[in-house]
Design a protein around this motif. Structure first.
Motif, short mmCIF file in Angstrom:
data_model
loop_
_atom_site.label_atom_id
_atom_site.label_comp_id
_atom_site.label_asym_id
_atom_site.label_seq_id
_atom_site.Cartn_x
_atom_site.Cartn_y
_atom_site.Cartn_z
N VAL A 76 0.85 -1.19 0.00
CA VAL A 76 0.00 0.00 0.00
C VAL A 76 0.89 1.25 0.00
N VAL A 77 1.81 1.29 0.95
CA VAL A 77 2.80 2.37 0.99
C VAL A 77 4.07 1.85 0.33
N LEU A 78 4.63 2.61 -0.58
CA LEU A 78 5.83 2.16 -1.29
C LEU A 78 6.95 1.86 -0.31
N PRO A 79 7.62 0.71 -0.47
CA PRO A 79 8.67 0.32 0.48
C PRO A 79 10.00 1.01 0.20
N PHE A 80 9.98 2.32 0.19
CA PHE A 80 11.18 3.14 0.02
C PHE A 80 11.47 3.85 1.33
N ASP A 81 12.74 4.00 1.65
CA ASP A 81 13.09 4.75 2.85
C ASP A 81 14.06 5.88 2.50
N CYS A 82 13.53 7.12 2.61
CA CYS A 82 14.32 8.30 2.23
C CYS A 82 15.45 8.56 3.21
N ARG A 83 15.32 8.04 4.41
CA ARG A 83 16.37 8.27 5.42
C ARG A 83 17.66 7.56 5.01
N ASP A 84 17.52 6.43 4.33
CA ASP A 84 18.72 5.74 3.84
C ASP A 84 19.40 6.54 2.73
N TYR A 85 18.58 7.26 1.94
CA TYR A 85 19.19 8.14 0.93
C TYR A 85 19.96 9.25 1.64
N ALA A 86 19.38 9.77 2.71
CA ALA A 86 20.05 10.82 3.47
C ALA A 86 21.40 10.35 3.98
N ALA A 87 21.42 9.14 4.53
CA ALA A 87 22.68 8.61 5.07
C ALA A 87 23.70 8.43 3.95
N ALA A 88 23.23 7.94 2.81
CA ALA A 88 24.14 7.74 1.67
C ALA A 88 24.70 9.09 1.20
N LEU A 89 23.84 10.09 1.10
CA LEU A 89 24.30 11.42 0.66
C LEU A 89 25.36 11.97 1.60
N SER A 90 25.11 11.77 2.88
CA SER A 90 26.06 12.26 3.87
C SER A 90 27.42 11.56 3.69
N ASN A 91 27.33 10.26 3.51
CA ASN A 91 28.54 9.47 3.29
C ASN A 91 29.29 9.96 2.04
N TYR A 92 28.59 10.12 0.94
CA TYR A 92 29.23 10.56 -0.31
C TYR A 92 29.81 11.97 -0.17
N ALA A 93 29.09 12.84 0.54
CA ALA A 93 29.58 14.21 0.71
C ALA A 93 30.90 14.20 1.48
N HIS A 94 30.98 13.35 2.48
CA HIS A 94 32.24 13.27 3.23
C HIS A 94 33.36 12.68 2.37
N ILE A 95 33.03 11.70 1.56
CA ILE A 95 34.05 11.10 0.70
C ILE A 95 34.60 12.14 -0.28
N ILE A 96 33.69 12.88 -0.92
CA ILE A 96 34.15 13.83 -1.94
C ILE A 96 34.90 14.99 -1.26
N TYR A 97 34.45 15.36 -0.09
CA TYR A 97 35.17 16.39 0.67
C TYR A 97 36.59 15.91 1.00
N ASN A 98 36.68 14.66 1.46
CA ASN A 98 38.00 14.12 1.81
C ASN A 98 38.93 14.08 0.60
N LEU A 99 38.35 13.72 -0.56
CA LEU A 99 39.17 13.74 -1.78
C LEU A 99 39.74 15.12 -2.03
N SER A 100 38.92 16.15 -1.79
CA SER A 100 39.38 17.51 -2.05
C SER A 100 40.53 17.90 -1.14
N GLN A 101 40.63 17.23 0.00
CA GLN A 101 41.65 17.61 0.98
C GLN A 101 43.06 17.21 0.58
N SER A 102 43.15 16.43 -0.52
CA SER A 102 44.50 16.17 -1.03
C SER A 102 45.00 17.36 -1.88
N HIS A 103 44.15 18.37 -2.01
CA HIS A 103 44.57 19.61 -2.72
C HIS A 103 44.36 20.79 -1.79
N GLN A 104 44.78 20.66 -0.55
CA GLN A 104 44.37 21.67 0.43
C GLN A 104 44.76 23.10 0.04
#
Lengths: 678, 678
Positions: free
Chosen positions: A519-547
Motif C-alpha cells: 500500500v505504501v511504497l517500500p522506500f526509505d528516504c532516510r537511507d538516501y540521506a545517510a548515503a548522501l552524507s557518506n558521499y559528501a564526506h568522501i568527496i570532501y575528503n578527496l578535495s583535501q588532497s589539494h588543500q
C-alpha cells in the motif's frame, strides 16, 4: 520463508498470503528448463533466431496469463563481421609478409560443433581498416596507464597499434583512450591473469577461459544515448537519423579482440584486417503487462535482455530464465483472480550487447509516461556470475526493502542451512561503510537499468549471485562473451541444482512483488540521506588532497553539507508523517506515495552532466574509471579528476565550485520535494 | 452571471454556489483603491520601495486569510544608471564638439513633480561606453530590415551607431540584430507613427506619449534563462555565478532609448554616453498559499509582477490590483470555512522588467515540485492595455474553459448590456481560424508565464482588456514604460469606472477557481488536437513555397500528420472514457486528472529547441519575429526560416527534416500519454 513472530502479526492478510503463494510457485527445475531452452542457438541481436525467441517468449507470457504482451521494434545501428571477409590480425615481417594470423573463430565446445551462425569474436562498431604498425602494450588502457606510458616511460602511442588487456574499465573507454593517445588500431585480449583462476581448468574441464576463447563486445562510447544515430529519440520509422559521421560514440579506428593464445604470439609489428559493417537493423523487445488492481497508472518494471553474443548460457539467459519463471508465477496468481495493486511490466530487451539499445529506445519512446508513472525498475541480466554470495546494486531508497526481503529468503549456501540469505550475505560480504549490514553497491552502468536510473531517475536495483571479490580478482567471469558460455557451464560448475537461480528469482521477484503490491511504497528516504552524507564526506575528503588549492580558490563544501543536513531532516519528518497517514484515505496515501516515487526523479538535472547529456543523475553516474562501480557526486568527482590534466588551474577549480553548487542545489531541491505538499 | 437553465440544473451545489460567492465578493471599487495604493511611488526592482511593497502585500494577504505568505529572495544581476554620470546622446560636429544633448529625464506628469527616485529612461543591461560615429536608421531592426539595408540598399552597419524605432519585435532582438550587423551602439526611439494615435492628445490631456517621454526596458536576449549569471539554477546564496563575460544574453554594445522630440534632432554623427552598471541585487517575490481541501499536492498558480519602471499605473499595477482583489475574495471564502479542492498559490513577482527574473528563479528553485504538481498557471500583468475588448492568450487545453467562463460573465462594454462577455468579445474579435468563436492567441513570451509554459510545460493562460488591433496598429499602448504610466491615466482614460478591471478579475479569478475546484480538470484535449492539426497544415503550407527543394530533399510531413491523427483519436477516446469515470472512485478520478495535468508536460523536449535550451515546448515558443505572438512548431518554423540564410542548402533542409521528425515524435508521445494507462 523466515518470518519473525512480530512480522507475522503485522501481516496484512492478502498481501503476505499472496507473496507466500508467489514465492512457493517458483521452482529451480523450471528455471533450469527455461535456461536449457533459451540456449540451444545463438541469439545475436538483429538475427532471425532472436526474433523467433522474442515470438516464443511473447506466446509463452500470454499463456502464463499476462494481460497484454507486445513486440516493440526499433531500427538501430548494429555491427556485424563480414562473412566473406573475416577479421584477423597478422604479424608482419620487415618486408610486410604476413607470417602469422590470429584465429578466425573459437574452437567450439563439445556438443556445439555443428551449430551454425556463431558470430566469431569481434569488436562491434569497430571502424573498418587495415592499419599496420608497431605494437605497444598499454596495460588496461586506463587514463593512468596512458599517463604512465607517456609521462614516465616516454612512450608515444601516436600512429601505433596498441594492445590492451581486458578488465578494470569498460572496453569502449579503452578504445576512446587509445584514440585520444593517437593510436591507429586497438587489439583487445583476455589475459590469463584476469580471466583464469589458478588451479581451475579451462572449459569444458573447468570454468576458466580456454586459450582460444575471446571476449566479444561493443566498443562504443554512448554515454547513455542509445542508438548512435538517433540520440534522445526512439529509432522509429518517423525518426530522423544522423549519418554515421555524426553518430554518437562510434570509434574511428579498427578494434579487434583475441584470446591469450594468439596474444602470446603477437610480435612487434602487426597488421589488422577489419571488415565489419555497421547496419541499421530491426530489433525487438517483448513487453508484457499485468494491469494493477488499484493504481494501474503506477508501473513496476522487471526487465532483462534476451540477445546474446553466442549461446548466452550465463549472459543473459541465466537472467531471462529467472524472469520467465517470475512471469509464470505472477501469471498463475492472476489466473486465480488476484492482481497486484500496481501495474507490473515485464520486458525482454533486445540489443543490450550493442549498447543497451532495446531498453534505451523503448524508454525514449515512452519517456513521458515512465517519468510520470514509473515507480521502480528491477534489472535482470545474468543471475549468476559466481556461486559465493548475493550481490546487490541499488538506489539507497531500496536498501531497507532489500534487507527486509533477504531476511525472509532462506540462504542457498552450504553451511547456512536454516539461516536467511541476509545472514550468509552479511557474513560473506559485510559493508565497510555501514556497521552490521551486508554490502550494497552503487548503480553504475553496463546494463539495461541505465536509461531508467541515470537518465529518467526511476528508482532501480539489480541482484545476482556473485563470486568472492576479495579472492577472485579477475575482471568478469572467465568465459564472459565467449562461445563457452553454455548451458553446460552453468549446469556443471556454476549452479548444478539451480538453487542460486531460485534465490535470485526470489530476490528479483520479491522486490517486484513488494514494490507493486505494498500500500505504501517500500522506500526509505532516510537511507538516501545517510548515503548522501557518506558521499559528501568522501568527496570532501578527496578535495583535501589539494588543500592549498582549495584554500587559494575558496572552494567550500559548506552548501553541500548544509543541503544534506536539510535533506536528512526532511526525510526524517517525511517518515514521521508517513507513519501517521490515514491508510483509508486513498488520496492521502497516493500523495505520499507520489513523493516517494518522485524522490529519485528529483536528483535528475535536465541539463545533464557536463558533456554527457543523457547522464542526468546528480548523485550517481557510470564511472569511466571503474567498470564495476557507479560514481557518487560524479559532477564534482569528474571536475576534481580533471584538475590534473588542465592547464588553467583557476578555470578547473571554478568548475569544481560550479559542480559543488549544482550538487548542493539538487540535494536541497530534493529535500523540498519531501516537505509537506502545501 | 448568465447561466442557462440546463447549467443551473447541472450545478454541483457547493462548487457553483461558492463560485457565485467568490465572484460576488470582488468589487471594482476595491481594485481602484488597490491600484491607487500601489502607484504612489516608483517600485523599481531591487529598490527599498519595492521591498516595502512586497512586505505590505505579504501583510495584507495574511490579513485576507491565506494559510501562508512568504517572501522568497534571489540575488540576480540587475542594471541601473549611474546617478553621478547620467546617460545621454550628443550630436557632434566635424570637430567632435557636442552641439546637442538628449534630455536626461522625462518631464514629470502633474502631481508627480517632487517624487524622488524616478529612474530616467535607460536600456537595462546596456554595455557601458562612449561610442561615436555615423548614424544609420534601421527601421524596426528586424532581420528583414537589416537584410534590406545590406542587400538592397548597400548600406553596411559595421562600425555605425544605429537608430531603431520601437515596435514589431522585442527590443532585445533589435539589439542582437544590430550587434550581428556590426553596429557599435544602438539608439531606440518611440516613433509617433507607432506610439501616438491620431486625434489623441499627449498625456495628461490624452493618453498618447508626450514627445519628451521614452520607453525604458531591458535589452537582454535571455531566451528563458532567468538571471544571466545563473542559467538553469536559482540565484541563491549557494549558487555558482558565472562572470559577466560568460553571462547569458548580455548585449556587448551601448544602448539607449529616447523620445521622439530628441529623435527629431539627431543628425548624422552622434556620440553615446552610457554609464549604467550591472549589479547583483536582491529581489523578492511574495508567495501566498491556500491549501487545497482534497488534493493539496495539486497547484493552481496565479502570478503577476510587482516591480515597475516608474509608477506602473498600467504595467503591472493594474494587474497586481486585480490579483489583490482575487486574493481578498478567496481569503473571505476561506475565513468562512471553505477551501478549494486543490492548492492555490498566489505570486507577486519581482524583477519581471529585468528579464522575468523573479518568476524564473522561483520556478528554477521549485522546478521538481512544479513539474510534479503544477496543474495550471494564470498570468496577471496589466489588466488593461486598451478598453475595446477581451484578449486571451492560452494553451488550447483551456479554450473550452475560457469560452464557458466568458459566457457566464456579463460584458462590461457599452452597447452590450445584458449580454455576456463572450458575446461582445466574439462580435469585436472573431477568430479567423475557428468559425463562430472569438479569437484566442498563442502564448509567446514577454511575461512571467514563460518559464511555466515554455520551460516546464504547465498549462498556462493570460487575460487582459485590450485595444482594437484592427484599428490601433501601434506596438504597445503609447505611454508604456514611461513616467506617464500613472494611476490617473487609468482613472481618466482607460477605465474610469474600473469595470474592465472587474471583468478581468472575474476572468482571471474565474479561471483559477474552476481549475482549483472542479472535480475533473476543465481541460479539453480535443481542442489541442484541433490546434495541432491547424498548425500542421500551416507549417506544411509554408513549406510549399519551396516545392522544388521539398521534392529534391525528400521532405515529408506525413509522419507529423499521422501523429496528429493519432493524437486526435487518442483525445476523443480519452474524453469518452472521462465521461464514464466513476466520480466516487478518487484514484480513478486522480489518474485521469493526472493525464490531463501532464498533457502539456508531454510537449516538453528535455533537449530544448536548437540553441535555446530553456525553450523546450515543441508546439509553442516565443517568436523572435513578432513580439506579440507565439510561434507554433517553432523548431520546424525556425529551420525553414533559416534556409534563406544558409549556404549549405542540403544541410539546411536536413535540419527541417530533423525538426519535423522531433515534432512528429513529440505529438505521437503526447498521444501515448492520453491512452489507457495499462
Amino acid at each position: 520463508w523466515i518470518a519473525k513472530p512480530t512480522e507475522k502479526v503485522m501481516a496484512t492478510g492478502s498481501h503476505d498470503r499472496m507473496k507466500k503463494a508467489f514465492v512457493a510457485e517458483m521452482k529451480a527445475e523450471n528455471i533450469k528448463k527455461f535456461l536449457y531452452n533459451f540456449t540451444r542457438l545463438p541469439h545475436l541481436a538483429g538475427t532471425d533466431e532472436n526474433l523467433h525467441l522474442a515470438q516464443q517468449i511473447q506466446t509463452q507470457w500470454e499463456i502464463f496469463g499476462l494481460d497484454l504482451v507486445q513486440l516493440t521494434h526499433y531500427d538501430v545501428l548494429l555491427s556485424y563481421p563480414d562473412k566473406a571477409n573475416p577479421n584477423y590480425i597478422s604479424i608482419i615481417d620487415e618486408r610486410g609478409n604476413e607470417i602469422f594470423n590470429t584465429s578466425l573463430f573459437e574452437p567450439p565446445p563439445p556438443g556445439y560443433e555443428t551449430v551454425r551462425n556463431v558470430v566469431p569474436p569481434y569488436s562491434a562498431f569497430s571502424a573498418q581498416g587495415l592499419p599496420e604498425g608497431e605494437l605497444v602494450y598499454v596495460n588496461y588502457g586506463r587514463t593512468e596507464d596512458f599517463f604512465k606510458l607517456e609521462r614516465e616511460m616516454g612512450i608515444n602511442c601516436t600512429g601505433k597499434i596498441v594492445i590492451v588487456r581486458y578488465g578494470k574499465i569498460f572496453r569502449g573507454n579503452k578504445v576512446k583512450n587509445a584514440e585520444l593517445a593517437g593510436a591507429k588500431g586497438v587489439i583487445l585480449y583476455s589475459d590469463p591473469a584476469d580471466y583464469c583462476t589458478p588451479g581451475v581448468d579451462p572449459y569444458p574441464k573447468g570454468w576458466n577461459l580456454p586459450g582460444g576463447g575471446a571476449q566479444r563486445g561493443n566498443v562504443l562510447n554512448l554515454n547513455g544515448a542509445g542508438d548512435p544515430l538517433t540520440p534522445g529519440y526512439p529509432a522509429k520509422e518517423y525518426t530522423y537519423r544522423y549519418d554515421e559521421a555524426s553518430g554518437v560514440g562510434l570509434p574511428k579506428i579498427p578494434v579487434h579482440p583475441i584470446g591469450y593464445h594468439d596474444a602470446d604470439e603477437l610480435l612487434r609489428k602487426v597488421r589488422m584486417h577489419i571488415y565489419s559493417n555497421n547496419k541499421v537493423t530491426r530489433i525487438y523487445n517483448v513487453i508484457g503487462t499485468i494491469k494493477g488492481a488499484m493504481e494501474s497508472d503506477r508501473y513496476v518494471i522487471l526487465g532483462g535482455h534476451r540477445d546474446s553474443w553466442v549461446f548466452g548460457g550465463i549472459d543473459p539467459q541465466s537472467g531471462a530464465a529467472v524472469v520467465h519463471e517470475i512471469v509464470r508465477s505472477f501469471g498463475k496468481l492472476k489466473k486465480e483472480g488476484w492482481r497486484p495493486r500496481r501495474t507490473v511490466i515485464f520486458a525482454s530487451w533486445d540489443a543490450e550487447e550493442f549498447g543497451l539499445l532495446g531498453s534505451t529506445e523503448w524508454a525514449e519512446e515512452n519517456a513521458k509516461i515512465l517519468q510520470a508513472r514509473g515507480v521502480a525498475y528491477i534489472n535482470a541480466d545474468s543471475s549468476v556470475e559466481g556461486n559465493y554470495t548475493l550481490r546487490i546494486d541499488c538506489t539507497p531508497l531500496m536498501y531497507g526493502l532489500v534487507y527486509k526481503l533477504t531476511k525472509e529468503i532462506p540462504s542457498p549456501d552450504e553451511g547456512f542451512e536454516g539461516k536467511s540469505l541476509y545472514e550468509s550475505w552479511y557474513e560473506k560480504n559485510p559493508s565497510t561503510e555501514y556497521k552490521d549490514l551486508p554490502r550494497i553497491n552503487k548503480l553504475g552502468s553496463g546494463n539495461d537499468f541505465e536509461v531508467f536510473f541515470q537518465r529518467l531517475g526511476i528508482a532501480s536495483g539489480r541482484a545476482r549471485y556473485s563470486r568472492n571479490w576479495k579472492v577472485e580478482k579477475y575482471s568478469s567471469y572467465p568465459v564472459y562473451h565467449s562461445i563457452y558460455e553454455t548451458y553446460e557451464i552453468v549446469e556443471k560448475f556454476y549452479d548444478p541444482t539451480f538453487k542460486n537461480h531460485l534465490t535470485i528469482a526470489q530476490v528479483r521477484g520479491g522486490l517486484v512483488f513488494e514494490l507493486a503490491d505494498s500500500v505504501v511504497l517500500p522506500f526509505d528516504c532516510r537511507d538516501y540521506a545517510a548515503a548522501l552524507s557518506n558521499y559528501a564526506h568522501i568527496i570532501y575528503n578527496l578535495s583535501q588532497s589539494h588543500q592549498s588549492e582549495v584554500s587559494k580558490y575558496s572552494v567550500t563544501f559548506d552548501p553541500l553539507f548544509s543541503a544534506v543536513k536539510n535533506f536528512t531532516e526532511a526525510a526524517i519528518d517525511f517518515h514521521r508523517r508517513l507513519q501517521q497517514v490515514d491508510i483509508s484515505n486513498p488520496i492521502d496515501v497516493r500523495s505520499l506515495n507520489d513523493q516517494l516515487m518522485l524522490l529519485e526523479r528529483a536528483f535528475i538535472d535536465p541539463l545533464g552532466l557536463p558533456g554527457r547529456p543523457f547522464y542526468r543523475h546528480i548523485i550517481f553516474a557510470p564511472s569511466s574509471h571503474n567498470k564495476y562501480a557507479g560514481e557518487s557526486f560524479p559532477g564534482i568527482y569528474d571536475a576534481m579528476f580533471d584538475i590534473k590534466s588542465k592547464a588553467d588551474q583557476h578555470k578547473a577549480w571554478e568548475e569544481v565550485k560550479r559542480q559543488i553548487s549544482i550538487a548542493a542545489f539538487t540535494v536541497q531541491a530534493a529535500a523540498g520535494t519531501l516537505k509537506r505538499v502545501a
